[in-house]
Design a protein around this motif. Structure first.
Motif, PDB file in Angstrom:
ATOM      1  N   SER A  13       0.944  -1.123  -0.097  1.00  0.00           N
ATOM      2  CA  SER A  13      -0.031  -0.227   0.042  1.00  0.00           C
ATOM      3  C   SER A  13       0.993   1.109  -0.094  1.00  0.00           C
ATOM      4  CB  SER A  13      -0.865   0.208   1.079  1.00  0.00           C
ATOM      5  OG  SER A  13      -0.141   0.122   2.377  1.00  0.00           O
ATOM      6  N   TYR A  14       0.675   2.119  -0.811  1.00  0.00           N
ATOM      7  CA  TYR A  14       1.161   3.186  -1.172  1.00  0.00           C
ATOM      8  C   TYR A  14       0.445   4.608  -0.842  1.00  0.00           C
ATOM      9  CZ  TYR A  14       4.673   6.686  -3.360  1.00  0.00           C
ATOM     10  OH  TYR A  14       5.235   8.020  -3.462  1.00  0.00           O
ATOM     11  N   ILE A  15       1.138   5.329  -0.011  1.00  0.00           N
ATOM     12  CA  ILE A  15       0.476   6.707   0.211  1.00  0.00           C
ATOM     13  C   ILE A  15       1.193   7.778  -0.247  1.00  0.00           C
ATOM     14  CG2 ILE A  15      -1.074   5.826   1.998  1.00  0.00           C
ATOM     15  CD1 ILE A  15       0.812   6.955   4.171  1.00  0.00           C
ATOM     16  N   ASP A  16       0.535   8.970  -0.382  1.00  0.00           N
ATOM     17  CA  ASP A  16       1.111  10.201  -1.085  1.00  0.00           C
ATOM     18  C   ASP A  16       1.633  11.257  -0.008  1.00  0.00           C
ATOM     19  OD1 ASP A  16       2.117  11.842  -3.067  1.00  0.00           O
ATOM     20  OD2 ASP A  16       0.327  11.997  -4.201  1.00  0.00           O
ATOM     21  N   ASN A  17       2.144  12.211  -0.273  1.00  0.00           N
ATOM     22  CA  ASN A  17       2.452  13.315   0.816  1.00  0.00           C
ATOM     23  C   ASN A  17       1.012  13.737   1.325  1.00  0.00           C
ATOM     24  OD1 ASN A  17       5.095  13.629   0.656  1.00  0.00           O
ATOM     25  ND2 ASN A  17       5.123  14.652  -1.328  1.00  0.00           N
ATOM     26  N   GLY A  18       0.957  14.235   2.564  1.00  0.00           N
ATOM     27  CA  GLY A  18      -0.034  14.552   3.451  1.00  0.00           C
ATOM     28  C   GLY A  18      -1.003  13.513   3.575  1.00  0.00           C
ATOM     29  N   SER A  19      -0.791  12.325   3.154  1.00  0.00           N
ATOM     30  CA  SER A  19      -1.771  11.153   3.489  1.00  0.00           C
ATOM     31  C   SER A  19      -1.522  10.392   4.799  1.00  0.00           C
ATOM     32  CB  SER A  19      -1.757   9.970   2.389  1.00  0.00           C
ATOM     33  OG  SER A  19      -2.567  10.650   1.239  1.00  0.00           O
ATOM     34  N   SER A  20      -2.424  10.091   5.485  1.00  0.00           N
ATOM     35  CA  SER A  20      -2.132   9.330   6.661  1.00  0.00           C
ATOM     36  C   SER A  20      -3.136   7.987   6.561  1.00  0.00           C
ATOM     37  CB  SER A  20      -2.197   9.997   8.028  1.00  0.00           C
ATOM     38  OG  SER A  20      -3.588  10.503   8.130  1.00  0.00           O
ATOM     39  N   ILE A  21      -2.583   6.871   7.141  1.00  0.00           N
ATOM     40  CA  ILE A  21      -3.558   5.565   6.873  1.00  0.00           C
ATOM     41  C   ILE A  21      -3.463   4.664   8.103  1.00  0.00           C
ATOM     42  CG2 ILE A  21      -1.816   4.233   5.905  1.00  0.00           C
ATOM     43  CD1 ILE A  21      -3.820   2.997   3.879  1.00  0.00           C
ATOM     44  N   TYR A  22      -4.747   4.171   8.384  1.00  0.00           N
ATOM     45  CA  TYR A  22      -4.900   3.356   9.509  1.00  0.00           C
ATOM     46  C   TYR A  22      -5.197   1.882   8.780  1.00  0.00           C
ATOM     47  CZ  TYR A  22      -5.316   7.114  12.672  1.00  0.00           C
ATOM     48  OH  TYR A  22      -5.150   8.435  13.516  1.00  0.00           O
ATOM     49  N   ILE A  23      -4.109   0.963   8.782  1.00  0.00           N
ATOM     50  CA  ILE A  23      -4.550  -0.470   8.275  1.00  0.00           C
ATOM     51  C   ILE A  23      -4.771  -1.322   9.330  1.00  0.00           C
ATOM     52  CG2 ILE A  23      -3.663  -2.517   6.967  1.00  0.00           C
ATOM     53  CD1 ILE A  23      -1.557  -0.359   5.555  1.00  0.00           C
ATOM     54  N   ASN A  24      -5.982  -1.962   9.271  1.00  0.00           N
ATOM     55  CA  ASN A  24      -6.618  -3.076  10.120  1.00  0.00           C
ATOM     56  C   ASN A  24      -6.506  -4.414   9.716  1.00  0.00           C
ATOM     57  OD1 ASN A  24      -8.650  -0.488  10.048  1.00  0.00           O
ATOM     58  ND2 ASN A  24      -8.563  -1.310  12.020  1.00  0.00           N
ATOM     59  N   ARG A  25      -6.560  -4.681   8.078  1.00  0.00           N
ATOM     60  CA  ARG A  25      -6.445  -6.019   8.097  1.00  0.00           C
ATOM     61  C   ARG A  25      -5.791  -6.086   6.632  1.00  0.00           C
ATOM     62  NH1 ARG A  25      -7.549 -11.441  10.736  1.00  0.00           N
ATOM     63  NH2 ARG A  25      -9.255 -10.858  12.308  1.00  0.00           N
ATOM     64  N   LEU A  26      -5.227  -7.302   6.372  1.00  0.00           N
ATOM     65  CA  LEU A  26      -4.930  -7.739   5.017  1.00  0.00           C
ATOM     66  C   LEU A  26      -5.403  -9.161   4.936  1.00  0.00           C
ATOM     67  CD1 LEU A  26      -3.493  -7.322   2.178  1.00  0.00           C
ATOM     68  CD2 LEU A  26      -1.535  -8.242   3.461  1.00  0.00           C
ATOM     69  N   VAL A  27      -6.110  -9.335   3.759  1.00  0.00           N
ATOM     70  CA  VAL A  27      -6.949 -10.846   3.788  1.00  0.00           C
ATOM     71  C   VAL A  27      -6.558 -11.233   2.395  1.00  0.00           C
ATOM     72  CG1 VAL A  27      -8.842 -11.929   3.646  1.00  0.00           C
ATOM     73  CG2 VAL A  27      -8.808 -10.439   5.298  1.00  0.00           C
ATOM     74  N   ILE A  28      -6.137 -12.830   2.254  1.00  0.00           N
ATOM     75  CA  ILE A  28      -5.833 -13.320   1.094  1.00  0.00           C
ATOM     76  C   ILE A  28      -6.749 -14.584   1.193  1.00  0.00           C
ATOM     77  CG2 ILE A  28      -4.525 -14.616  -0.555  1.00  0.00           C
ATOM     78  CD1 ILE A  28      -1.925 -12.959   0.686  1.00  0.00           C
ATOM     79  N   GLU A  29      -7.736 -14.382   0.090  1.00  0.00           N
ATOM     80  CA  GLU A  29      -8.987 -15.392   0.157  1.00  0.00           C
ATOM     81  C   GLU A  29      -8.782 -16.444  -1.027  1.00  0.00           C
ATOM     82  OE1 GLU A  29     -13.868 -15.389  -0.250  1.00  0.00           O
ATOM     83  OE2 GLU A  29     -12.967 -13.710   0.214  1.00  0.00           O
ATOM     84  N   LYS A  30      -8.854 -17.626  -1.031  1.00  0.00           N
ATOM     85  CA  LYS A  30      -8.864 -18.521  -2.028  1.00  0.00           C
ATOM     86  C   LYS A  30     -10.034 -18.648  -2.722  1.00  0.00           C
ATOM     87  CE  LYS A  30      -7.068 -21.879  -4.873  1.00  0.00           C
ATOM     88  NZ  LYS A  30      -6.652 -23.202  -4.170  1.00  0.00           N
TER      89      LYS A  30
END
Length: 640
Positions: free
Chosen positions: A621-638
């Protein structure tokens, strides 16, 4: 007449000992103790508002819920819990009498004496926590009653087949299997033990012929069909995929880790004592064939149940003995019954033996508790949370429901049981604002709230994309209610989204692999990892990894996050790729990420050996200048 006098003597002793226990015992309430109270107060309220409840693991639905509902209309919470315990004592007493009389064809008085001795042994443990058979927190009572009611029909060949008895057997197994899944395992182990015992004694062919032509064929079919229909009703309708079940999804626990709790000073004596008794009963040639048969079935059942639980990682703490209540009770009954038929002076011997083994737990109870019991009084809401909520949150006539999040499950029911306004809903949350679905009993999914507050105890922190401030510092200043102010509606929507996301992971857990945000690496200069969340700020890869190997097939990669940036034209994206043998990143797909709270971005990829991804796949996950991010979960589903 002798037996009758002895029976009434033991009955008087039983009543006196019960009075001693009750006089010494001060009810220590916890969140498990109050589960039924909160369930009966809140369930229909929430369902009528379109919410979805998750069933508690091993929920005390039968017979506890029925008994509690009847007496709660008359008595307060503490007295109802005590009456429920006494009711369970009486239920077990009568069912044991039925089991002994029906299986061994003894007299009523003799059956009552043996039943009374066995029932007495477990009364002191109501406080100690060791074999607390009658406590409201022991949610495995249904299978004990069902086992003792069903076994005689399974073993004895003298039963007359009739429609009513067969239907009752089916319903007992059906209701018990819905109430708790351990019923399925225990009843299976006993039925398996019955079939193996017959096969060992008379061969496979004779066992099949006897079963096919025998009178207990209908009961065996009723038992299995009741268990199967009960399991299917629970797993497909009431409790999809066993959500919240302790014996489901324990794959990450090492197999041999279970043994560390087998050799436990509180529990191991039971294993050795009953193992030795089992060998004695098996080897002694003077023992009647029926008693030997019951002991063989019980021994095979105990061994098979232990192996099943070990494989399911169910033996992970010292409380695993609760799965063996029925086996333990049957072993005790076998020993007492053996004494009753081996010696002519049964009345005297059985009285001395019965009183001795019954009084030993009472002696330990009184010795342990006379000094400490009066000092450990705990009343409902001793944590002060409900009192603070009652005095702080004033609802208007227009308010339909107000939510307040707490992080500690053990505080939840204790507080909810004494809330004055039924429109206030206590929700058990993680620090990320997601529901604790494993033991979710009062939180909801399709949530309709007019307002929402957060409660912090002992400096608990929340890591959320919303601003909040102190609303009320309670009388106990360790407890603080926080207000979301103008962000309340956004949080309610966020809570609904993250609840659904987490629920979908549980519902499809067999085909899903997931990582919390704080488990992912980040290259951001400003980052914070805690409570399952990754917070990252400023330009760069907020997260990458987890470098997982995927088999051939189709996969859906999903990320749950909140992205904040005032510039709608900022460049924020998610890309899926992999590392080749020389550790070069190969981009397979990418997509822009949306600005907002509780967003979900997903991509579909086809994995194959042609991708040349020997070092594993990753989502960046890439964020630009001035961005802030809260990441809760990453999921890989078959995707099938």
């Amino acid at each position: 007449m002798k037996l009758r006098r002895i029976f009434f003597s033991i009955l008087v002793l039983c009543i006196l000992l019960l009075l001693i226990i009750i006089s010494l015992y001060n009810l220590k309430l916890n969140s498990d103790s109050l589960y039924i109270e909160v369930f009966q107060k809140s369930y229909f309220r929430d369902i009528l508002q379109g919410d979805r409840w998750l069933k508690m693991p091993a929920s005390a639905y039968f017979p506890d819920q029925i008994i509690y509902f009847i007496f709660r209309k008359i008595f307060n919470i503490e007295k109802t819990i005590l009456i429920l315990a006494i009711s369970k004592i009486l239920l077990l007493w009568y069912v044991l009498k039925y089991y002994i009389k029906t299986l061994y064809s003894t007299s009523n008085i003799k059956s009552y004496i043996i039943s009374t001795i066995v029932v007495l042994m477990f009364v002191p443990s109501y406080k100690s926590g060791i074999l607390p058979l009658y406590r409201i927190e022991n949610n495995h009572f249904a299978y004990i009653l069902t086992t003792l009611l069903v076994i005689p029909k399974l073993i004895k060949r003298t039963f007359k087949v009739n429609f009513t008895s067969t239907i009752i057997t089916f319903l007992l197994c059906f209701i018990s299997a819905i109430s708790t899944r351990i019923t399925l395992l225990v009843m299976f182990s006993f039925t398996f033990g019955y079939l193996v015992q017959n096969w060992l004694d008379q061969g496979l062919k004779k066992t099949f012929i006897d079963f096919y032509h025998g009178t207990n064929k209908n009961y065996t079919i009723a038992i299995f069909s009741g268990l199967i229909f009960g399991y299917l009703s629970d797993s497909r309708i009431l409790n999809l995929n066993g959500l919240g079940e302790r014996l489901i999804g324990q794959k990450n626990i090492p197999f041999f880790s279970a043994f560390e709790h087998v050799l436990n000073s509180r529990i191991t004596p039971f294993v050795f004592v009953f193992g030795l008794l089992s060998i004695f009963l098996y080897k002694n040639s003077n023992i009647p064939s029926l008693l030997k048969q019951v002991n063989k079935i019980n021994a095979i059942s105990s061994a098979s149940l232990f192996i099943i639980l070990l494989n399911l990682r169910g033996i992970v703490d010292a409380g695993y003995y609760r799965y063996f209540y029925a086996n333990i009770i049957i072993f005790i009954v076998n020993i007492i019954y053996l004494l009753s038929i081996s010696y002519k002076r049964f009345p005297k011997l059985i009285t001395i033996f019965g009183i001795t083994i019954s009084l030993l737990p009472y002696y330990a109870f009184i010795k342990y508790n006379t000094n400490s019991l009066k000092e450990s009084i705990q009343i409902i809401d001793s944590n002060g949370i409900a009192n603070c909520i009652n005095n702080s949150l004033l609802l208007t006539e227009k308010d339909t429901r107000i939510g307040i999040g707490v992080q500690d499950y053990w505080d939840a029911n204790i507080s909810a049981a004494t809330l004055k306004d039924p429109r206030i809903d206590i929700v058990v949350l993680n620090a990320s604002g997601s529901p604790k679905l494993w033991m979710q009993n009062i939180g909801t999914l399709s949530s309709r709230y007019d307002n929402f507050y957060l409660l912090s105890k002992d400096n608990q922190k929340y890591l959320l994309p919303f601003k909040f401030k102190d609303y009320k510092i309670c009388k106990d200043n360790r407890i603080v209610i926080k207000s979301l102010n103008n962000n309340a509606k956004d949080f309610i929507e966020y809570y609904s989204k993250i609840s659904k996301f987490e629920f979908d992971i549980l519902r499809n857990y067999k085909n899903t692999r997931s990582w919390y945000g704080n488990q992912l690496p980040s290259s951001s200069r400003e980052q914070l990892k805690q409570n399952g969340v990754l917070f990252a700020k400023n330009k760069g890869f907020a997260s990458y990894g987890p470098y997982v190997n995927l088999g051939n097939g189709k996969y859906k990669i999903k990320i749950f996050y909140s992205l904040i940036n005032n510039n709608n034209l900022s460049n924020n994206f998610l890309e899926i790729g992999c590392l080749s043998k020389d550790k070069k990143f190969k981009n397979l797909k990418s997509i822009n990420m949306s600005i907002g709270y509780g967003e979900i971005t997903e991509l579909l990829i086809n994995s194959s050996k042609k991708d040349n991804c020997s070092q594993g796949y990753e989502a960046r996950s890439y964020i630009d200048n001035g961005s802030s991010i809260y990441i809760n979960r990453l999921v890989i589903e078959k995707i099938k």
